[in-house]
Design an enzyme around this catalytic site. Sequence first.
Site, mmCIF file in Angstrom:
data_model
loop_
_atom_site.group_PDB
_atom_site.id
_atom_site.type_symbol
_atom_site.label_atom_id
_atom_site.label_comp_id
_atom_site.label_asym_id
_atom_site.label_seq_id
_atom_site.Cartn_x
_atom_site.Cartn_y
_atom_site.Cartn_z
ATOM 1 N N LYS A 13 -4.436 -14.138 0.995
ATOM 2 C CA LYS A 13 -3.110 -14.569 0.053
ATOM 3 C C LYS A 13 -1.841 -14.138 1.018
ATOM 4 C CE LYS A 13 -4.104 -10.934 -2.968
ATOM 5 N NZ LYS A 13 -5.203 -10.573 -2.212
ATOM 6 N N ARG A 88 -1.846 -9.029 -11.563
ATOM 7 C CA ARG A 88 -3.124 -8.470 -11.024
ATOM 8 C C ARG A 88 -3.578 -7.732 -12.149
ATOM 9 N NH1 ARG A 88 -2.280 -7.168 -5.625
ATOM 10 N NH2 ARG A 88 -3.710 -5.827 -4.604
ATOM 11 N N ARG A 122 -7.564 -6.141 10.319
ATOM 12 C CA ARG A 122 -6.301 -6.529 10.036
ATOM 13 C C ARG A 122 -5.212 -5.759 10.884
ATOM 14 N NH1 ARG A 122 -4.172 -7.334 4.172
ATOM 15 N NH2 ARG A 122 -4.852 -5.231 3.960
ATOM 16 N N ARG A 153 -2.660 -0.873 8.057
ATOM 17 C CA ARG A 153 -2.378 -0.417 6.820
ATOM 18 C C ARG A 153 -3.240 0.621 6.699
ATOM 19 N NH1 ARG A 153 -1.849 -5.603 3.008
ATOM 20 N NH2 ARG A 153 -3.021 -4.145 1.551
ATOM 21 N N ARG A 164 -10.453 -0.672 -3.716
ATOM 22 C CA ARG A 164 -9.482 -1.882 -3.857
ATOM 23 C C ARG A 164 -10.596 -3.096 -4.344
ATOM 24 N NH1 ARG A 164 -7.205 -2.378 1.725
ATOM 25 N NH2 ARG A 164 -6.232 -4.639 1.050
HETATM 26 P P1 AP5 Z 1 -4.368 -11.272 4.213
HETATM 27 O O1 AP5 Z 1 -3.679 -12.622 4.395
HETATM 28 O O2 AP5 Z 1 -3.851 -9.926 4.406
HETATM 29 O O3 AP5 Z 1 -5.090 -10.870 2.766
HETATM 30 P P2 AP5 Z 1 -4.404 -10.581 1.489
HETATM 31 O O4 AP5 Z 1 -5.189 -11.374 0.583
HETATM 32 O O5 AP5 Z 1 -3.033 -10.743 1.409
HETATM 33 O O6 AP5 Z 1 -4.988 -9.257 1.288
HETATM 34 P P3 AP5 Z 1 -4.218 -7.933 0.928
HETATM 35 O O7 AP5 Z 1 -5.203 -6.478 1.266
HETATM 36 O O8 AP5 Z 1 -2.866 -7.972 1.229
HETATM 37 O O9 AP5 Z 1 -4.314 -8.019 -0.481
HETATM 38 P P4 AP5 Z 1 -4.392 -6.653 -1.368
HETATM 39 O O10 AP5 Z 1 -4.434 -7.495 -2.848
HETATM 40 O O11 AP5 Z 1 -5.393 -5.735 -1.122
HETATM 41 O O12 AP5 Z 1 -2.976 -5.666 -0.943
HETATM 42 P P5 AP5 Z 1 -1.512 -5.929 -1.714
HETATM 43 O O13 AP5 Z 1 -0.642 -5.819 -0.387
HETATM 44 O O14 AP5 Z 1 -1.492 -7.344 -2.272
HETATM 45 O O15 AP5 Z 1 -5.621 -11.437 5.307
HETATM 46 C C1 AP5 Z 1 -6.505 -10.338 5.495
HETATM 47 C C2 AP5 Z 1 -6.901 -10.385 6.873
HETATM 48 O O16 AP5 Z 1 -7.807 -11.726 7.357
HETATM 49 C C3 AP5 Z 1 -5.939 -10.758 7.981
HETATM 50 O O17 AP5 Z 1 -6.203 -9.867 9.167
HETATM 51 C C4 AP5 Z 1 -5.910 -12.187 8.566
HETATM 52 O O18 AP5 Z 1 -5.383 -12.227 9.610
HETATM 53 C C5 AP5 Z 1 -7.154 -12.427 8.215
HETATM 54 N N1 AP5 Z 1 -7.381 -13.715 7.645
HETATM 55 C C6 AP5 Z 1 -6.801 -14.361 6.761
HETATM 56 N N2 AP5 Z 1 -7.208 -15.382 6.486
HETATM 57 C C7 AP5 Z 1 -8.337 -15.667 7.224
HETATM 58 C C8 AP5 Z 1 -9.293 -16.616 7.309
HETATM 59 N N3 AP5 Z 1 -9.358 -17.892 6.845
HETATM 60 N N4 AP5 Z 1 -10.169 -16.548 8.325
HETATM 61 C C9 AP5 Z 1 -10.332 -15.442 9.270
HETATM 62 N N5 AP5 Z 1 -9.349 -14.423 9.174
HETATM 63 C C10 AP5 Z 1 -8.427 -14.739 8.120
HETATM 64 O O19 AP5 Z 1 -1.361 -4.646 -2.474
HETATM 65 C C11 AP5 Z 1 -1.393 -3.518 -1.765
HETATM 66 C C12 AP5 Z 1 -1.421 -2.267 -3.080
HETATM 67 O O20 AP5 Z 1 -0.218 -2.479 -3.526
HETATM 68 C C13 AP5 Z 1 -2.640 -2.354 -3.934
HETATM 69 O O21 AP5 Z 1 -3.716 -1.739 -3.897
HETATM 70 C C14 AP5 Z 1 -1.859 -1.685 -5.212
HETATM 71 O O22 AP5 Z 1 -1.829 -0.174 -4.956
HETATM 72 C C15 AP5 Z 1 -0.331 -2.195 -4.996
HETATM 73 N N6 AP5 Z 1 -0.042 -3.382 -5.781
HETATM 74 C C16 AP5 Z 1 0.296 -4.500 -5.263
HETATM 75 N N7 AP5 Z 1 0.551 -5.459 -6.013
HETATM 76 C C17 AP5 Z 1 0.349 -4.787 -7.296
HETATM 77 C C18 AP5 Z 1 0.461 -5.275 -8.911
HETATM 78 N N8 AP5 Z 1 0.507 -6.525 -9.117
HETATM 79 N N9 AP5 Z 1 0.173 -4.261 -9.557
HETATM 80 C C19 AP5 Z 1 -0.184 -2.949 -9.251
HETATM 81 N N10 AP5 Z 1 -0.303 -2.590 -8.058
HETATM 82 C C20 AP5 Z 1 -0.071 -3.375 -7.032
HETATM 83 MG MG MG Z 2 -1.249 -9.389 1.182
#
Ligand code: AP5
Ligand code: MG
Length: 207
Positions: A13, A88, A122, A153, A164
Site C-alpha cells: 500500500k 481498517r 523492509r 520498523r 498484524r
Molecule cells: P509496503 O509498501 O510498506 O506495504 P504496506 O502495505 O504499506 O505495509 P504496511 O506494513 O505499512 O501495512 P500495515 O497495514 O501493516 O502498516 P501501517 O503503517 O498501515 O511494502 C512492504 C515491503 O514490501 C517493502 O519493503 C517494499 O519495498 C516491498 N514491496 C512492495 N511492493 C513490492 C513488490 N511488488 N515486489 C517486491 N517487494 C515489494 O499501520 C501500522 C500500525 O498503525 C497498525 O498495525 C496499527 O497499529 C496502526 N494503524 C494504522 N492505521 C490504522 C487504522 N486505520 N486503524 C487503527 N490502527 C491503525
Molecule cells: Mg504502509
Amino acid sequence: MNIILLGAPGSGKGTMAQKIMNELQIPQISTGDIFRKNLKEETPLGLQVKDIMARGDLVPDEITIEIVKNRLAESDCANGYILDGFPRSLVQAAALDTFQNIDCAVNLDVDEEAIVKRLSGRRFCPDCNGTFHISTLQNAAVCPSCGGKLIIRADDSEETIRERLRVYYKTTFPLIEYYSKQGKLLTVDGNGAIDDVYGRIMAVLKK
Ligand code: AP5
Ligand code: MG
Ligand code: ZN
C-alpha cells in the site's frame, strides 16, 4: 479522485501510494505514517499508540476516525487523495462514508508467503516516508530518495507481523465485501515486480 488502498500488511500500500501520489499529484494519507510521526515526536497521541502499534493491534476507531476526518478537511485533499491504511474496520468505513465520497477501493491481493518476505526485509525512511526493501538497496542504512537514515520498523518483528496478519483477517478483510457491495471494489494482483503491480493499478483506475 478519492482512492482507498486496501490490502494486508506488507501488500505494498505505502509503496504504491507514493507512486500514485507522484503521478496524480494528490496526497497520500497514511494513518500508520501519522501515528509513527507522533511516536517519534513523543506527542500525547504518540505515547497513547506506542504499545498498541508495537503489539500489532489497531488503534481505537474513535481516535483514528477523528484524525482522518481532520486531515481530509485540509486544503491539499480538495482535489483528491489516496488513503493508505484507512479504513481498517467496518466502523471506520461507515464513519468515512458520513463525511467523504469515495470513488474506489483498490484491493492489493498478495500471497502470504510474499508478504512475510517483503516485511522481513523492509526498510523505512521516517524523513520522507519512503519504503524500500533490503534486496534492492545498495546501502541498507541510507534513504536513496532523500539521504535520510533508514530504519527497521518496530512492528516488523516476526511475532508482530503474525499478529498484524491475524488482526487484518479478523477486522480489515471484511472491507473487501463492504466496498464490493457498494460497487467500488477494484481488485489488483499485487504479486510480482513493483512496476508491474503499479501498471495494473493505473490500468484499473483509468477504466
Ligand atoms: P509496503 O509498501 O510498506 O506495504 P504496506 O502495505 O504499506 O505495509 P504496511 O506494513 O505499512 O501495512 P500495515 O497495514 O501493516 O502498516 P501501517 O503503517 O498501515 O511494502 C512492504 C515491503 O514490501 C517493502 O519493503 C517494499 O519495498 C516491498 N514491496 C512492495 N511492493 C513490492 C513488490 N511488488 N515486489 C517486491 N517487494 C515489494 O499501520 C501500522 C500500525 O498503525 C497498525 O498495525 C496499527 O497499529 C496502526 N494503524 C494504522 N492505521 C490504522 C487504522 N486505520 N486503524 C487503527 N490502527 C491503525
Ligand atoms: Mg504502509
Ligand atoms: Zn527518505
